[in-house]
Write a protein that holds these residues in place. Structure first.
Motif, PDB file in Angstrom:
ATOM      1  N   ASP A  60     -10.742 -39.459  17.248  1.00 15.49           N
ATOM      2  CA  ASP A  60     -10.294 -40.044  15.943  1.00 15.49           C
ATOM      3  C   ASP A  60     -10.151 -39.176  14.666  1.00 15.49           C
ATOM      4  O   ASP A  60      -9.793 -39.582  13.772  1.00 15.49           O
ATOM      5  CB  ASP A  60     -11.094 -41.217  15.395  1.00 15.49           C
ATOM      6  N   GLY A  61     -10.614 -37.951  14.890  1.00 16.89           N
ATOM      7  CA  GLY A  61     -10.400 -36.905  14.212  1.00 16.89           C
ATOM      8  C   GLY A  61     -11.398 -36.728  12.996  1.00 16.89           C
ATOM      9  O   GLY A  61     -11.413 -36.095  12.055  1.00 16.89           O
ATOM     10  N   GLN A  62     -12.512 -37.580  13.445  1.00 19.98           N
ATOM     11  CA  GLN A  62     -13.672 -37.379  12.397  1.00 19.98           C
ATOM     12  C   GLN A  62     -14.964 -36.296  12.612  1.00 19.98           C
ATOM     13  O   GLN A  62     -15.801 -36.263  11.988  1.00 19.98           O
ATOM     14  CB  GLN A  62     -14.238 -38.860  12.644  1.00 19.98           C
ATOM     15  N   GLY A  63     -14.541 -35.340  13.745  1.00 19.07           N
ATOM     16  CA  GLY A  63     -15.003 -34.422  13.983  1.00 19.07           C
ATOM     17  C   GLY A  63     -16.503 -34.611  14.880  1.00 19.07           C
ATOM     18  O   GLY A  63     -16.631 -35.380  15.585  1.00 19.07           O
ATOM     19  N   PRO A  64     -17.241 -33.480  14.681  1.00 18.58           N
ATOM     20  CA  PRO A  64     -18.564 -33.194  15.856  1.00 18.58           C
ATOM     21  C   PRO A  64     -19.606 -34.324  15.547  1.00 18.58           C
ATOM     22  O   PRO A  64     -19.729 -34.835  14.546  1.00 18.58           O
ATOM     23  CB  PRO A  64     -18.937 -31.979  15.548  1.00 18.58           C
ATOM     24  N   THR A  65     -20.268 -34.511  16.552  1.00 17.49           N
ATOM     25  CA  THR A  65     -21.585 -35.212  16.750  1.00 17.49           C
ATOM     26  C   THR A  65     -22.622 -34.224  17.277  1.00 17.49           C
ATOM     27  O   THR A  65     -22.405 -33.640  18.354  1.00 17.49           O
ATOM     28  CB  THR A  65     -21.645 -36.262  17.277  1.00 17.49           C
ATOM     29  N   LEU A  66     -24.070 -34.268  16.707  1.00 14.97           N
ATOM     30  CA  LEU A  66     -24.987 -33.906  17.469  1.00 14.97           C
ATOM     31  C   LEU A  66     -25.881 -34.873  17.926  1.00 14.97           C
ATOM     32  O   LEU A  66     -26.593 -35.537  17.099  1.00 14.97           O
ATOM     33  CB  LEU A  66     -25.943 -32.803  16.352  1.00 14.97           C
ATOM     34  N   MET A  67     -26.161 -34.900  19.460  1.00 12.61           N
ATOM     35  CA  MET A  67     -26.981 -35.716  20.142  1.00 12.61           C
ATOM     36  C   MET A  67     -28.383 -34.936  20.622  1.00 12.61           C
ATOM     37  O   MET A  67     -28.144 -34.102  20.852  1.00 12.61           O
ATOM     38  CB  MET A  67     -26.376 -36.281  21.149  1.00 12.61           C
ATOM     39  N   GLU A  68     -29.212 -35.681  20.078  1.00 15.00           N
ATOM     40  CA  GLU A  68     -30.632 -34.903  20.678  1.00 15.00           C
ATOM     41  C   GLU A  68     -31.224 -36.035  21.870  1.00 15.00           C
ATOM     42  O   GLU A  68     -31.545 -37.072  21.442  1.00 15.00           O
ATOM     43  CB  GLU A  68     -31.680 -35.026  19.645  1.00 15.00           C
ATOM     44  N   CYS A  69     -31.111 -35.671  22.876  1.00 13.79           N
ATOM     45  CA  CYS A  69     -31.503 -36.290  23.933  1.00 13.79           C
ATOM     46  C   CYS A  69     -33.163 -35.827  24.303  1.00 13.79           C
ATOM     47  O   CYS A  69     -33.505 -34.949  24.623  1.00 13.79           O
ATOM     48  CB  CYS A  69     -30.688 -36.153  25.317  1.00 13.79           C
ATOM     49  N   LYS A  70     -33.817 -36.824  23.876  1.00 14.14           N
ATOM     50  CA  LYS A  70     -35.424 -36.313  24.215  1.00 14.14           C
ATOM     51  C   LYS A  70     -35.694 -36.753  25.853  1.00 14.14           C
ATOM     52  O   LYS A  70     -35.821 -38.109  25.984  1.00 14.14           O
ATOM     53  CB  LYS A  70     -36.155 -37.041  23.282  1.00 14.14           C
ATOM     54  N   THR A  71     -36.411 -35.851  26.405  1.00 15.69           N
ATOM     55  CA  THR A  71     -36.534 -35.830  27.864  1.00 15.69           C
ATOM     56  C   THR A  71     -37.671 -34.926  28.052  1.00 15.69           C
ATOM     57  O   THR A  71     -38.276 -34.622  27.060  1.00 15.69           O
ATOM     58  CB  THR A  71     -35.135 -35.634  28.706  1.00 15.69           C
ATOM     59  N   ALA A 115     -28.367 -32.242  11.846  1.00 14.86           N
ATOM     60  CA  ALA A 115     -27.099 -32.338  11.570  1.00 14.86           C
ATOM     61  C   ALA A 115     -26.879 -32.656  10.093  1.00 14.86           C
ATOM     62  O   ALA A 115     -25.548 -32.631   9.553  1.00 14.86           O
ATOM     63  CB  ALA A 115     -26.841 -33.567  12.495  1.00 14.86           C
ATOM     64  N   ARG A 116     -27.659 -33.128   9.144  1.00 15.91           N
ATOM     65  CA  ARG A 116     -27.398 -33.449   7.814  1.00 15.91           C
ATOM     66  C   ARG A 116     -26.760 -32.539   7.130  1.00 15.91           C
ATOM     67  O   ARG A 116     -26.036 -32.362   6.032  1.00 15.91           O
ATOM     68  CB  ARG A 116     -28.600 -33.785   7.201  1.00 15.91           C
ATOM     69  N   ALA A 117     -27.346 -31.081   7.748  1.00 12.54           N
ATOM     70  CA  ALA A 117     -26.901 -29.816   6.786  1.00 12.54           C
ATOM     71  C   ALA A 117     -25.325 -29.800   6.784  1.00 12.54           C
ATOM     72  O   ALA A 117     -25.036 -28.925   6.114  1.00 12.54           O
ATOM     73  CB  ALA A 117     -27.721 -28.695   7.134  1.00 12.54           C
ATOM     74  N   TYR A 118     -24.704 -30.242   7.942  1.00 13.70           N
ATOM     75  CA  TYR A 118     -23.425 -30.076   8.143  1.00 13.70           C
ATOM     76  C   TYR A 118     -22.580 -31.257   8.100  1.00 13.70           C
ATOM     77  O   TYR A 118     -21.512 -31.445   8.596  1.00 13.70           O
ATOM     78  CB  TYR A 118     -23.377 -29.287   9.708  1.00 13.70           C
ATOM     79  N   ASP A 119     -23.318 -32.226   7.545  1.00 10.62           N
ATOM     80  CA  ASP A 119     -22.620 -33.496   7.173  1.00 10.62           C
ATOM     81  C   ASP A 119     -21.888 -33.972   8.504  1.00 10.62           C
ATOM     82  O   ASP A 119     -20.861 -34.541   8.297  1.00 10.62           O
ATOM     83  CB  ASP A 119     -21.556 -33.296   6.098  1.00 10.62           C
ATOM     84  N   MET A 120     -22.434 -34.175   9.649  1.00 15.54           N
ATOM     85  CA  MET A 120     -22.123 -34.804  10.749  1.00 15.54           C
ATOM     86  C   MET A 120     -23.436 -35.759  11.058  1.00 15.54           C
ATOM     87  O   MET A 120     -24.423 -35.614  10.852  1.00 15.54           O
ATOM     88  CB  MET A 120     -21.826 -33.552  11.758  1.00 15.54           C
ATOM     89  N   PRO A 121     -22.956 -36.522  12.206  1.00 13.63           N
ATOM     90  CA  PRO A 121     -24.070 -37.665  12.666  1.00 13.63           C
ATOM     91  C   PRO A 121     -25.063 -36.989  13.480  1.00 13.63           C
ATOM     92  O   PRO A 121     -24.506 -35.974  14.292  1.00 13.63           O
ATOM     93  CB  PRO A 121     -23.075 -38.545  13.590  1.00 13.63           C
ATOM     94  N   GLY A 122     -26.268 -37.323  13.095  1.00  5.89           N
ATOM     95  CA  GLY A 122     -27.351 -36.651  14.142  1.00  5.89           C
ATOM     96  C   GLY A 122     -28.009 -37.819  14.683  1.00  5.89           C
ATOM     97  O   GLY A 122     -28.532 -38.680  14.233  1.00  5.89           O
ATOM     98  N   ILE A 123     -27.854 -38.063  16.147  1.00  4.97           N
ATOM     99  CA  ILE A 123     -28.165 -39.284  16.817  1.00  4.97           C
ATOM    100  C   ILE A 123     -29.181 -38.871  17.884  1.00  4.97           C
ATOM    101  O   ILE A 123     -29.371 -37.834  18.544  1.00  4.97           O
ATOM    102  CB  ILE A 123     -27.179 -39.613  17.733  1.00  4.97           C
ATOM    103  N   ILE A 124     -30.360 -39.714  17.685  1.00  3.12           N
ATOM    104  CA  ILE A 124     -31.649 -39.541  18.581  1.00  3.12           C
ATOM    105  C   ILE A 124     -31.350 -40.408  19.826  1.00  3.12           C
ATOM    106  O   ILE A 124     -31.100 -41.752  19.596  1.00  3.12           O
ATOM    107  CB  ILE A 124     -33.063 -39.759  18.018  1.00  3.12           C
ATOM    108  N   VAL A 125     -31.245 -40.063  21.037  1.00  3.16           N
ATOM    109  CA  VAL A 125     -31.286 -40.868  22.286  1.00  3.16           C
ATOM    110  C   VAL A 125     -32.401 -40.800  23.294  1.00  3.16           C
ATOM    111  O   VAL A 125     -32.978 -39.476  23.570  1.00  3.16           O
ATOM    112  CB  VAL A 125     -29.806 -40.385  23.114  1.00  3.16           C
ATOM    113  N   ASP A 126     -32.827 -41.744  23.840  1.00  2.00           N
ATOM    114  CA  ASP A 126     -33.913 -41.653  24.895  1.00  2.00           C
ATOM    115  C   ASP A 126     -33.033 -40.804  26.153  1.00  2.00           C
ATOM    116  O   ASP A 126     -32.200 -41.276  26.770  1.00  2.00           O
ATOM    117  CB  ASP A 126     -34.377 -43.069  25.367  1.00  2.00           C
ATOM    118  N   GLY A 127     -33.295 -39.503  26.411  1.00  2.00           N
ATOM    119  CA  GLY A 127     -32.691 -38.843  27.396  1.00  2.00           C
ATOM    120  C   GLY A 127     -33.156 -39.201  28.849  1.00  2.00           C
ATOM    121  O   GLY A 127     -32.627 -38.687  29.673  1.00  2.00           O
ATOM    122  N   ASN A 128     -33.998 -40.093  28.910  1.00  2.00           N
ATOM    123  CA  ASN A 128     -34.460 -40.706  30.297  1.00  2.00           C
ATOM    124  C   ASN A 128     -33.595 -41.966  30.407  1.00  2.00           C
ATOM    125  O   ASN A 128     -33.754 -42.618  31.579  1.00  2.00           O
ATOM    126  CB  ASN A 128     -35.826 -40.797  30.530  1.00  2.00           C
TER     127      ASN A 128
END
Length: 320
Positions: free
Chosen positions: A227-238, A196-209
């Protein structure tokens, strides 16, 4: 986390319903000629779809992939319509023309399931652009796997979504396997969220279980998008507890690894937590499991009794 009792029960319910639905399909697939096509399930990953969809409003859109049953049920799709479609029957949600791998349920804002690896991403960006253009107070959620994150469409979609600040949430269900390839065999970065860093958006790691953690992360990403702040990348580890498909013997997955992840199953994890915190009782949990079993049994009966489409209907619904 301040999550209402109703929402917690909703997530547990859709996970239980999804698991009963999948378990039924496992048994049906063992009967030769019962269900056409390749059966791909999300057993062990239910906390992702249930947690994400619990945080959405009916107007929000989901674009999903080949492991779609949990996502669709959590978004409110009718189990009978889904099961009939999986049987390719006329009463299915797509009149028997899509089968299990290309399900679409427009009435719950789930317009597209695609089995093309990485194809959900640009489609979701297009839908999010439409939402922004039409000034809708809604977001689009894109589900994809860790294998899809190595496709060029992933980078193109994230780049454009970031550039135009589109209301889209990219949900990577990292189940450690892309087909038969382990994560570290096809991806160099330790955490997909780092991209997500390469695209200047939040990259969030979540416990996918952990359905509650997924819900909270989605809620925050959704508000950010609105709120108009754009996309988010969520990585759900499962983890994918069954094979890539039901014909996959899983020889490449270590047996002790499968057992270890089965012990982290998201359903008893949330169920035990809700019992311990007094949200539900053990008797209520048993009632939910029994009710889900009955609903799935009725769906199977409905599908078995439904007719196949007529030959002349093959060319209907080709154009919209």
């Amino acid at each position: 986390m301040n999550i209402s009792r109703k929402k917690q029960q909703e997530m547990l319910w859709t996970m239980i319903l999804s698991r009963k639905f999948s378990d039924s399909l496992v048994e049906l697939c063992r009967i030769e000629g019962k269900i056409p096509g390749m059966m791909i399930l999300s057993t062990g990953q239910e906390a992702v779809g249930s947690g994400v969809c619990a945080a959405l409003e009916p107007s929000d859109v989901i674009i999903t992939n080949h492991r779609s049953h949990n996502h669709l049920l959590a978004k409110g799709a009718d189990p009978k319509g889904l099961m009939a479609e999986i049987f390719c029957k006329k009463t299915g949600c797509n009149k028997g023309k899509s089968g299990t791998l290309h399900l679409a349920v427009p009435e719950v804002n789930a317009p597209c399931t695609t089995t093309v690896v990485g194809a959900t991403l640009p489609i979701a960006v297009g839908r999010a652009f439409a939402q922004q253009y039409q000034q809708e107070q809604a977001v689009t959620v894109c589900f994809f796997g860790d294998g899809a994150a190595d496709e060029g469409s992933f980078h193109e979609a994230l780049n454009l979504a970031a550039l135009w600040q589109l209301p889209v949430i990219f949900v990577c269900e990292n189940n450690l396997y892309a087909g038969a390839q382990r994560y570290e065999e096809h991806t160099r970065v330790k955490d997909m969220a780092e991209r997500a860093r390469a695209y200047d958006m939040p990259g969030i790691i979540v416990d996918g279980n952990d359905a509650l953690a997924v819900y909270q992360a989605t809620l925050e990403a959704r508000q950010r998008a609105l709120d108009g702040q754009g996309p988010t990348l969520m990585e759900c580890k499962t983890y994918r507890c069954r094979g890539h498909g039901e014909t996959d013997p899983q020889h490449y997955q270590p047996k002790d690894e499968i057992r270890a992840w089965q012990e982290k199953c998201p359903i008893p994890r949330l169920g035990d937590l809700l019992i311990k915190s007094g949200v539900i009782t053990a008797a209520k949990l048993e009632e939910m499991e029994s009710m889900a079993g009955n609903i799935v049994e009725e769906a199977v009966h409905f599908a078995e009794e439904s007719p196949y489409p007529e030959p002349h209907e093959a060319l209907e619904d080709v154009y919209v």
